[in-house]
Enzyme design. Sequence first.
Site, PDB file in Angstrom:
ATOM      1  N   ARG A   1      36.319  14.477  74.153  1.00 27.81           N
ATOM      2  CA  ARG A   1      34.946  15.001  74.137  1.00 27.81           C
ATOM      3  C   ARG A   1      33.936  13.926  73.760  1.00 27.81           C
ATOM      4  O   ARG A   1      32.797  13.931  74.222  1.00 27.81           O
ATOM      5  CB  ARG A   1      34.846  16.198  73.178  1.00 27.81           C
ATOM      6  CG  ARG A   1      35.648  17.389  73.691  1.00 27.81           C
ATOM      7  CD  ARG A   1      35.640  18.521  72.703  1.00 27.81           C
ATOM      8  NE  ARG A   1      34.381  19.233  72.728  1.00 27.81           N
ATOM      9  CZ  ARG A   1      33.755  19.700  71.652  1.00 27.81           C
ATOM     10  NH1 ARG A   1      34.266  19.520  70.459  1.00 27.81           N
ATOM     11  NH2 ARG A   1      32.642  20.340  71.788  1.00 27.81           N
TER      12      ARG A   1
ATOM     13  N   ARG B   1      36.355  21.304  61.021  1.00 28.45           N
ATOM     14  CA  ARG B   1      35.449  22.345  61.515  1.00 28.45           C
ATOM     15  C   ARG B   1      36.128  23.715  61.603  1.00 28.45           C
ATOM     16  O   ARG B   1      37.290  23.829  61.955  1.00 28.45           O
ATOM     17  CB  ARG B   1      34.935  21.968  62.902  1.00 28.45           C
ATOM     18  CG  ARG B   1      34.152  20.690  62.873  1.00 28.45           C
ATOM     19  CD  ARG B   1      33.058  20.671  63.867  1.00 28.45           C
ATOM     20  NE  ARG B   1      33.499  20.837  65.244  1.00 28.45           N
ATOM     21  CZ  ARG B   1      32.726  20.557  66.268  1.00 28.45           C
ATOM     22  NH1 ARG B   1      31.501  20.110  66.070  1.00 28.45           N
ATOM     23  NH2 ARG B   1      33.170  20.726  67.491  1.00 28.45           N
TER      24      ARG B   1
ATOM     25  N   ARG C   1      38.387  25.769  66.141  1.00 25.20           N
ATOM     26  CA  ARG C   1      38.107  25.870  67.568  1.00 25.20           C
ATOM     27  C   ARG C   1      39.238  25.232  68.349  1.00 25.20           C
ATOM     28  O   ARG C   1      39.714  24.163  67.995  1.00 25.20           O
ATOM     29  CB  ARG C   1      36.783  25.158  67.877  1.00 25.20           C
ATOM     30  CG  ARG C   1      35.617  26.114  67.831  1.00 25.20           C
ATOM     31  CD  ARG C   1      34.319  25.426  67.834  1.00 25.20           C
ATOM     32  NE  ARG C   1      34.216  24.387  68.866  1.00 25.20           N
ATOM     33  CZ  ARG C   1      33.057  23.827  69.205  1.00 25.20           C
ATOM     34  NH1 ARG C   1      31.951  24.213  68.616  1.00 25.20           N
ATOM     35  NH2 ARG C   1      33.020  22.889  70.118  1.00 25.20           N
TER      36      ARG C   1
ATOM     37  N   ARG D   1      23.468  18.576  79.357  1.00 27.02           N
ATOM     38  CA  ARG D   1      24.612  17.727  79.064  1.00 27.02           C
ATOM     39  C   ARG D   1      24.943  16.784  80.207  1.00 27.02           C
ATOM     40  O   ARG D   1      25.853  15.963  80.079  1.00 27.02           O
ATOM     41  CB  ARG D   1      25.830  18.611  78.811  1.00 27.02           C
ATOM     42  CG  ARG D   1      26.202  18.739  77.360  1.00 27.02           C
ATOM     43  CD  ARG D   1      27.451  19.571  77.298  1.00 27.02           C
ATOM     44  NE  ARG D   1      28.153  19.452  76.059  1.00 27.02           N
ATOM     45  CZ  ARG D   1      27.997  20.273  75.027  1.00 27.02           C
ATOM     46  NH1 ARG D   1      27.110  21.217  75.062  1.00 27.02           N
ATOM     47  NH2 ARG D   1      28.732  20.115  73.960  1.00 27.02           N
TER      48      ARG D   1
ATOM     49  N   LYS E   1      24.885  18.666  64.970  1.00 24.60           N
ATOM     50  CA  LYS E   1      23.770  19.180  65.774  1.00 24.60           C
ATOM     51  C   LYS E   1      23.640  20.701  65.688  1.00 24.60           C
ATOM     52  O   LYS E   1      22.545  21.215  65.479  1.00 24.60           O
ATOM     53  CB  LYS E   1      23.986  18.742  67.233  1.00 24.60           C
ATOM     54  CG  LYS E   1      23.151  19.474  68.249  1.00 24.60           C
ATOM     55  CD  LYS E   1      23.491  18.997  69.648  1.00 24.60           C
ATOM     56  CE  LYS E   1      24.896  19.302  70.095  1.00 24.60           C
ATOM     57  NZ  LYS E   1      25.149  20.675  70.542  1.00 24.60           N
TER      58      LYS E   1
HETATM   59  P1  ADP Z   1      29.539  21.009  70.647  1.00 21.26           P
HETATM   60  O1  ADP Z   1      28.066  20.965  70.391  1.00 21.26           O
HETATM   61  O2  ADP Z   1      30.333  20.916  69.423  1.00 21.26           O
HETATM   62  O3  ADP Z   1      29.984  20.057  71.707  1.00 21.26           O
HETATM   63  P2  ADP Z   1      29.162  23.445  72.176  1.00 21.26           P
HETATM   64  O4  ADP Z   1      29.352  24.771  71.572  1.00 21.26           O
HETATM   65  O5  ADP Z   1      27.780  23.007  72.486  1.00 21.26           O
HETATM   66  O6  ADP Z   1      29.908  22.435  71.208  1.00 21.26           O
HETATM   67  O7  ADP Z   1      29.999  23.341  73.542  1.00 21.26           O
HETATM   68  C1  ADP Z   1      31.377  23.623  73.599  1.00 21.26           C
HETATM   69  C2  ADP Z   1      31.928  23.270  74.989  1.00 21.26           C
HETATM   70  O8  ADP Z   1      31.289  24.085  75.977  1.00 21.26           O
HETATM   71  C3  ADP Z   1      31.655  21.841  75.439  1.00 21.26           C
HETATM   72  O9  ADP Z   1      32.634  20.942  75.009  1.00 21.26           O
HETATM   73  C4  ADP Z   1      31.680  21.994  76.965  1.00 21.26           C
HETATM   74  O10 ADP Z   1      33.014  22.050  77.410  1.00 21.26           O
HETATM   75  C5  ADP Z   1      31.070  23.350  77.191  1.00 21.26           C
HETATM   76  N1  ADP Z   1      29.617  23.270  77.430  1.00 21.26           N
HETATM   77  C6  ADP Z   1      28.640  23.649  76.576  1.00 21.26           C
HETATM   78  N2  ADP Z   1      27.415  23.445  77.078  1.00 21.26           N
HETATM   79  C7  ADP Z   1      27.619  22.893  78.300  1.00 21.26           C
HETATM   80  C8  ADP Z   1      26.754  22.433  79.333  1.00 21.26           C
HETATM   81  N3  ADP Z   1      25.424  22.466  79.183  1.00 21.26           N
HETATM   82  N4  ADP Z   1      27.331  21.930  80.459  1.00 21.26           N
HETATM   83  C9  ADP Z   1      28.648  21.877  80.615  1.00 21.26           C
HETATM   84  N5  ADP Z   1      29.524  22.291  79.691  1.00 21.26           N
HETATM   85  C10 ADP Z   1      29.032  22.795  78.540  1.00 21.26           C
END
Ligand code: ADP
Length: 226
Positions: free
Chosen positions: A178, A134, A167, A95, A21
């Site tokens: 996750r 990754r 990461r 999310r 994504k």
């Molecule tokens: P990915 O798309 O690989 O899951 P992101 O960079 O979008 O990675 O997010 C990394 C982490 O940040 C998530 O696993 C979560 O813990 C936190 N996070 C990101 N966006 C949100 C959100 N909208 N609400 C709650 N936690 C979030």
Amino acid sequence: MSTHQVPPKHLVIFGRPGSGKSSLAERLSKDDGYLLVRTGEMLRAVVRSGSELGLRIGASLERGELVSDELIIELLEQNLVRPEEQRLIFDGYPRTLRQEELLEQFEERLQFEIDCFLEIRLSRESAIRRMGGRRVCPTCGATYHLLSRPPAVAEVCDQCKGALATRSDDSEAVITFRQRVYDDHVPPIIDRIMSRTPELFRWVDGEGGPDETYARTRQVLGLPPL
Ligand code: ADP
């Protein structure tokens, strides 16, 4: 899959961790001028600041937990500047169901409209297999994959020449956790969208390679092929 004649102005992308994504969103940003709204990146910026809040967020991210809806809303309030004037991709938001409801409030208050919700579909098993490779640049946030999107020089960022890192939320137990978090939270959001605005929903098969998925995505969004 159906074709969208007018490319979206305000797009939300859903995809489980490992679905590609974020790199897809980066390509759309580069090729079509979308501004990326990335809550994960906003959170990592707070972590890098080294503040007390950053330390707490860092611990949540390492465990693969979502952070509180309140914090996410606060970060969005700070980062969403005149959304009605820009072409935007929400990458990593919403999310939770509550975040989706708050997004609807944002749209009303800030006078913009999400005109497409796109889901990248991938099985949980494929996602887990992919996530081992990754890499991310801790300095500028660019993302890579050792197999599908390697940097020109091993372990060095193409953009800022920083050293790449894994990461800290990419360990095996965390990867599995996750996936569960995604499966618990995102289907109810998509159900809500399907009951309110099914005409805005699109999906693409994400099981193929990145170029294939990207080409399909462009087609589904009504963007010209490259
Ligand atoms: P990915 O798309 O690989 O899951 P992101 O960079 O979008 O990675 O997010 C990394 C982490 O940040 C998530 O696993 C979560 O813990 C936190 N996070 C990101 N966006 C949100 C959100 N909208 N609400 C709650 N936690 C979030």
